[in-house]
Design an enzyme around this catalytic site. Structure first.
Site: not given
Length: 218
Positions: A27, A60, A86-88
């Site tokens: 997402t 996310a 965790v999307k960074v």
């Protein structure tokens, strides 16, 4: 190759999951906004709902772009559910944060990657996934699939464990090209995944079988 669906739409996620081939979900803030999800707490609740549907990794994305903010948001997201990745973003503070998360055992997806150099830094920092954007490169007359190939070759040569997650997939042919390029994961719209089912010979063959069955059973 793993299949992730790139959406925040719960109905589409359920439909893809019901096919029995879904491995995860990605997402981003744009996809959340498209579904009318507003506010940090509502976003967090939505991520948990997604995790309750899919038995696989759910990316996310953090909103912060400074190191301290990325760390704070990332730790909060990771605490929501064991499936959260965790999307960074691939920026200097993002790479620094990925290194921190890696040491803490928090899985990450380095996003907005458009070059082998960015992919190299993400892997060295310990990213679980790296997300090269195929479609957005194609949009500016560059070659998104060629980037996938270069990253796959580089990771194989140097023995990095980071998985290549082909993102910004626009159509079914992109998926086939990502398979040929050796991507570990493709995150796709539902329509692109369902497009893999389509072939005129399947349709004509099934029609012939059903017609022959009707002849001998009528």
């Amino acid at each position: 190759m793993k299949f992730f669906i790139d959406t925040a739409n719960l109905d589409q996620i359920r439909e893809a999951n019901d096919l029995g081939v879904l491995d995860g979900v990605t997402t981003n803030p744009s996809l959340m906004a498209k579904e009318g999800i507003r506010g940090d707490e509502n976003c967090k609740k939505h991520y948990v709902e997604i995790c309750n549907i899919v038995d696989g990794d759910v990316s996310a994305e953090v909103i912060a772009t400074d190191y301290e903010g990325i760390i704070k948001e990332g730790e909060e997201l990771a605490a929501l559910h064991p499936n959260i990745v965790v999307k960074v973003p691939c920026i200097a503070d993002g790479i620094k944060a990925i290194k921190y998360f890696s040491k803490k055992g928090i899985r990450t997806n380095c996003t907005l990657v458009f070059s082998p150099g960015q992919a190299l830094l993400a892997a060295k920092a310990g990213a679980t996934y790296v997300s090269p954007f195929v479609g957005r490169l194609d949009d500016i007359c560059s070659d998104g699939i060629e980037l996938i190939e270069k990253i796959v070759d580089m990771y194989g040569y140097y023995g990095f464990n980071t998985q290549v997650l082909a993102a910004s997939i626009r159509h079914t042919q992109h998926i086939i090209q990502c398979i040929e390029a050796g991507a570990d994961v493709a995150t796709c719209p539902l329509a692109a995944i369902k497009g893999l089912l389509k072939h005129p010979l399947t349709d004509s063959g099934l029609a012939a079988f059903l017609a022959d069955h009707k002849k001998v059973n009528s």
